[in-house]
Design a protein around this motif. Structure first.
Motif: not given
Length: 113
Positions: A14-20, A24-29
């Protein structure tokens, strides 16, 4: 918009899914998207963007975040643990207040113990 949740079977997935999602949506490194990162200040998300993230998680995992979620959740790890618990993939996070826990249980049939 609902996104594929294939392969999400525990809180770390779930953590990895949210990070992606955030990447992807906000361009956060991804280097900024650590477990202890504060969603607004460390990740650089506005309150509106955090609400959009909650909505995307809600729709994709068929869970409901009760009102006041952003008063309970500050860090990325907390968001992930809460979402995983609401989906029945993780034990109840220790940081939740009693009243908020009751709201979560009332609005989500899949909440774990």
């Amino acid at each position: 918009m609902s996104r594929s949740i294939e392969g999400v079977s525990n809180w770390m997935h779930m953590f990895r899914w949210i990070v992606k999602l955030i990447r992807d949506e906000y361009g956060i490194d991804e280097k900024l998207l650590t477990r202890t990162a504060v969603l607004e200040s460390d990740c650089g998300l506005s309150i509106e963007q955090v609400e959009e993230v909650l909505e995307a998680i809600s729709e994709s995992f068929s869970i409901t975040f009760p009102g006041g979620t952003l008063d309970e959740v500050v860090k990325l790890e907390e968001l992930c643990m809460l979402a995983a618990w609401l989906k029945g993939l993780f034990k109840k996070p220790d940081f939740l207040s009693t009243g908020f826990e009751e709201q979560c249980r009332a609005s989500n049939a899949t909440v774990g113990a």
